[in-house]
Design a protein around this motif. Structure first.
Motif, PDB file in Angstrom:
ATOM      1  N   TRP A  64       0.935  -1.077  -0.088  1.00  0.00           N
ATOM      2  CA  TRP A  64       0.029   0.125   0.069  1.00  0.00           C
ATOM      3  C   TRP A  64       0.920   1.227  -0.092  1.00  0.00           C
ATOM      4  CZ3 TRP A  64      -4.152   1.400  -1.746  1.00  0.00           C
ATOM      5  CH2 TRP A  64      -4.899   2.598  -1.192  1.00  0.00           C
ATOM      6  N   HIS A  65       1.806   1.352   0.729  1.00  0.00           N
ATOM      7  CA  HIS A  65       3.006   2.465   0.735  1.00  0.00           C
ATOM      8  C   HIS A  65       3.491   2.541  -0.535  1.00  0.00           C
ATOM      9  CE1 HIS A  65       6.144   5.071   2.096  1.00  0.00           C
ATOM     10  NE2 HIS A  65       6.996   4.386   1.401  1.00  0.00           N
ATOM     11  N   ASP A  66       3.942   1.601  -1.147  1.00  0.00           N
ATOM     12  CA  ASP A  66       4.454   1.696  -2.490  1.00  0.00           C
ATOM     13  C   ASP A  66       3.426   2.127  -3.566  1.00  0.00           C
ATOM     14  OD1 ASP A  66       6.676   0.438  -1.317  1.00  0.00           O
ATOM     15  OD2 ASP A  66       6.421  -1.427  -2.203  1.00  0.00           O
ATOM     16  N   MET A  67       2.128   1.650  -3.366  1.00  0.00           N
ATOM     17  CA  MET A  67       1.177   2.044  -4.285  1.00  0.00           C
ATOM     18  C   MET A  67       0.845   3.649  -4.168  1.00  0.00           C
ATOM     19  SD  MET A  67      -2.796   0.369  -4.630  1.00  0.00           S
ATOM     20  CE  MET A  67      -2.185  -1.331  -4.673  1.00  0.00           C
ATOM     21  N   LEU A  68       1.252   4.248  -3.104  1.00  0.00           N
ATOM     22  CA  LEU A  68       0.644   5.447  -2.962  1.00  0.00           C
ATOM     23  C   LEU A  68       1.773   6.443  -3.109  1.00  0.00           C
ATOM     24  CD1 LEU A  68      -1.889   5.185   0.070  1.00  0.00           C
ATOM     25  CD2 LEU A  68      -2.312   5.348  -2.407  1.00  0.00           C
ATOM     26  N   GLU A  69       3.138   5.771  -3.188  1.00  0.00           N
ATOM     27  CA  GLU A  69       4.366   6.630  -2.989  1.00  0.00           C
ATOM     28  C   GLU A  69       4.260   8.033  -3.849  1.00  0.00           C
ATOM     29  OE1 GLU A  69       9.203   6.166  -3.193  1.00  0.00           O
ATOM     30  OE2 GLU A  69       7.896   4.223  -3.825  1.00  0.00           O
ATOM     31  N   HIS A  70       3.899   7.744  -5.161  1.00  0.00           N
ATOM     32  CA  HIS A  70       3.867   8.818  -6.251  1.00  0.00           C
ATOM     33  C   HIS A  70       2.582   9.253  -6.504  1.00  0.00           C
ATOM     34  CE1 HIS A  70       8.155   8.114  -6.879  1.00  0.00           C
ATOM     35  NE2 HIS A  70       7.921   6.820  -6.890  1.00  0.00           N
ATOM     36  N   GLN A  71       1.649   8.996  -5.650  1.00  0.00           N
ATOM     37  CA  GLN A  71       0.032   9.332  -6.117  1.00  0.00           C
ATOM     38  C   GLN A  71      -0.465  10.127  -4.670  1.00  0.00           C
ATOM     39  OE1 GLN A  71      -0.914   8.807  -8.723  1.00  0.00           O
ATOM     40  NE2 GLN A  71      -0.683   6.582  -9.683  1.00  0.00           N
TER      41      GLN A  71
END
Length: 305
Positions: free
Chosen positions: A26-33
């Motif tokens: 989830w952290h990786d999914m939101l990193e650039h969003q």
């Protein structure tokens, strides 16, 4: 702790239980969003559901879940492959404003044209082979309700999903009634009793509880009186296959005139991956090198993402 999917069976193999936690994913999914909290909530729940469902499909390929709408949200897509690698994106209609009072139906199904789509996409699809696609109206007030209704109508399997998401964590629990005892002789009355008991127990779950405690503790709290068969946990991770080389190839397809036109207006060409949101920037020199034969693309400079 690594993100994991865990599977359990009732001792008579009449009920399947699965849990998933997506913390690092989830952290990786939101990193650039940067999403509105309501959009983030929907994306998180659909991501957990995709992993829970993909883990039961025995084929080499990806499960893709799509919420397609006619309101502020045009599309939410989550893809999970056989290795439980996940990627996801949201496409928003910019002419709409997201309100704090919005929900799944107002965001996706305002004019009753919303659709829930399930795609099974083989990894090595043969020429002319089409991916399986199931499309149903968008019925339900939550992601869990939409999916449960789809599962009931398409696979005739009683399924309950309990999904929760906030900014730090995404989690989910799947409860599914299996069509038989997996080779064991189980009379219908015993199987019915097991299912009824399992549903009663899981109906006590609150999203706040799912977000506060780990999944193993939750299973113990719910089913401490049951003799569960536990399987080895499977790792889950975020995976996006975007790269500077892929973006460069896309720009080459646009052609030198189009790239130069963008440069003249913006002094650089910036492309954001639609899944992870990562930015790839090409300045005038980078752009010129795109059209020089046999010029390899270097991995992105830390100053250029």
């Amino acid at each position: 702790m690594n993100d994991t999917l865990r599977k359990y069976l009732f001792n008579d193999r009449s009920v399947r239980i699965q849990t998933v936690n997506l913390n690092q994913t989830w952290h990786d999914m939101l990193e650039h969003q940067s999403y509105h909290p309501i959009l983030r909530h929907l994306l998180g729940e659909l991501s957990a559901a995709a992993v829970l469902l993909a883990s039961n499909i025995k084929f080499d390929g990806s499960l893709i879940l799509q919420l397609q709408g006619d309101g502020p949200i045009a599309l939410i897509v989550v893809e999970c492959n056989q290795q439980l690698q996940v990627r996801a994106t949201i496409k928003i209609r910019q002419e709409f404003a997201i309100k704090d009072t919005d929900n799944l139906q107002s965001l996706l199904n305002a004019n009753r044209n919303g659709r829930f789509i399930v795609v099974l996409d083989p990894k090595n699809r043969q020429e002319g082979q089409q991916a399986y696609q199931g499309v149903v109206p968008l019925v339900g007030d939550t992601v869990a309700e939409v999916l449960a209704l789809y599962m009931k109508s398409s696979e005739q399997l009683d399924t309950r999903l309990y999904l929760a998401a906030n900014e730090q964590k995404v989690t989910g629990l799947l409860l599914q009634r299996l069509p038989h005892g997996g080779g064991q002789e189980v009379d219908s009355e015993t199987a019915e009793s097991a299912w009824t008991r399992a549903v009663m127990l899981t109906e006590t779950i609150k999203p706040s509880e799912q977000l506060e405690i780990d999944e193993e503790t939750l299973i113990h709290r719910l089913f401490w009186e049951e003799n569960l068969l536990a399987y080895e946990p499977q790792p889950v991770e975020w995976h996006c296959d975007c790269s500077r080389e892929r973006v460069a190839n896309m720009l080459k397809m646009l052609g030198v005139e189009e790239v130069e036109s963008i440069l003249s207006e913006q002094n650089e060409v910036k492309v954001n991956c639609e899944f992870c949101g990562k930015a790839y920037v090409f300045d005038a020199i980078d752009s010129a090198q795109l059209f020089i034969p046999n010029t390899p693309q270097q991995e992105e400079n830390p100053q250029k993402h």
